[in-house]
Design a protein around this motif. Sequence first.
Motif, PDB file in Angstrom:
ATOM      1  N   SER A 130       0.848  -1.188   0.000  1.00 51.83           N
ATOM      2  CA  SER A 130       0.000   0.000   0.000  1.00 51.83           C
ATOM      3  C   SER A 130       0.884   1.237   0.000  1.00 51.83           C
ATOM      4  O   SER A 130       1.644   1.470   0.954  1.00 51.83           O
ATOM      5  N   GLU A 131       0.764   2.026  -1.041  1.00 54.49           N
ATOM      6  CA  GLU A 131       1.558   3.252  -1.128  1.00 54.49           C
ATOM      7  C   GLU A 131       1.252   4.189   0.040  1.00 54.49           C
ATOM      8  O   GLU A 131       2.163   4.752   0.640  1.00 54.49           O
ATOM      9  N   ALA A 135       2.841   2.834   3.220  1.00 56.32           N
ATOM     10  CA  ALA A 135       4.299   2.940   3.139  1.00 56.32           C
ATOM     11  C   ALA A 135       4.740   4.373   3.390  1.00 56.32           C
ATOM     12  O   ALA A 135       5.702   4.620   4.127  1.00 56.32           O
ATOM     13  N   ARG A 136       4.060   5.333   2.781  1.00 54.34           N
ATOM     14  CA  ARG A 136       4.409   6.744   2.976  1.00 54.34           C
ATOM     15  C   ARG A 136       4.212   7.164   4.435  1.00 54.34           C
ATOM     16  O   ARG A 136       5.036   7.872   5.004  1.00 54.34           O
ATOM     17  N   ASP A 137       3.101   6.740   5.030  1.00 58.36           N
ATOM     18  CA  ASP A 137       2.853   7.106   6.425  1.00 58.36           C
ATOM     19  C   ASP A 137       3.923   6.517   7.341  1.00 58.36           C
ATOM     20  O   ASP A 137       4.454   7.221   8.199  1.00 58.36           O
ATOM     21  N   MET A 141       9.923   2.315  -4.919  1.00 56.01           N
ATOM     22  CA  MET A 141      10.331   3.592  -4.339  1.00 56.01           C
ATOM     23  C   MET A 141      11.585   3.400  -3.491  1.00 56.01           C
ATOM     24  O   MET A 141      11.738   2.406  -2.794  1.00 56.01           O
ATOM     25  N   SER A 142      12.480   4.379  -3.555  1.00 54.71           N
ATOM     26  CA  SER A 142      13.667   4.415  -2.708  1.00 54.71           C
ATOM     27  C   SER A 142      13.470   5.498  -1.663  1.00 54.71           C
ATOM     28  O   SER A 142      13.052   6.615  -1.984  1.00 54.71           O
ATOM     29  N   VAL A 143      13.770   5.156  -0.401  1.00 55.79           N
ATOM     30  CA  VAL A 143      13.700   6.129   0.690  1.00 55.79           C
ATOM     31  C   VAL A 143      15.041   6.131   1.406  1.00 55.79           C
ATOM     32  O   VAL A 143      15.757   5.131   1.425  1.00 55.79           O
TER      33      VAL A 143
END
Length: 127
Positions: free
Chosen positions: A20-21, A24-26, A50-52
């Motif tokens: 879940s995007e 993942a962002r949260d 995505m790379s973080v």
Amino acid sequence: MTGNADMKAGAAVPILRSFSEAEARDFYLRYLGFEVVFEHRFAPDLPLYMSVKRGDCELHLSEHHGDAAPGSAVRIEVADIEAFHAEITERGHKRLRPGIQHQSWGASEVMLNDPFGNRIIFWESKD
């Protein structure tokens, strides 16, 4: 077999499975304080890769089947575990209230499970 002494190995970049995007962002951006390095989709309706990054630590998060298996574990060294713990505690997460575990081998750890079943262990050596 011997290695090439001139070859310098770089840091490993783990790939963690996500589903879940929004979650993942949260978790990685808002709660843990990572920043997006890049995002990639082959088309607008296809899975996100995505790379973080936070400091020198980089993680890749993939919604692609086969890139990684849920349930992986990653250890991330931090310079000040108490400050890190205070930071994420202040931000808060609806499912998590981690503490600091002081291990008998001299490490202090904050263990978290991301929304996708991956274990993230932040640690500091107390040697």
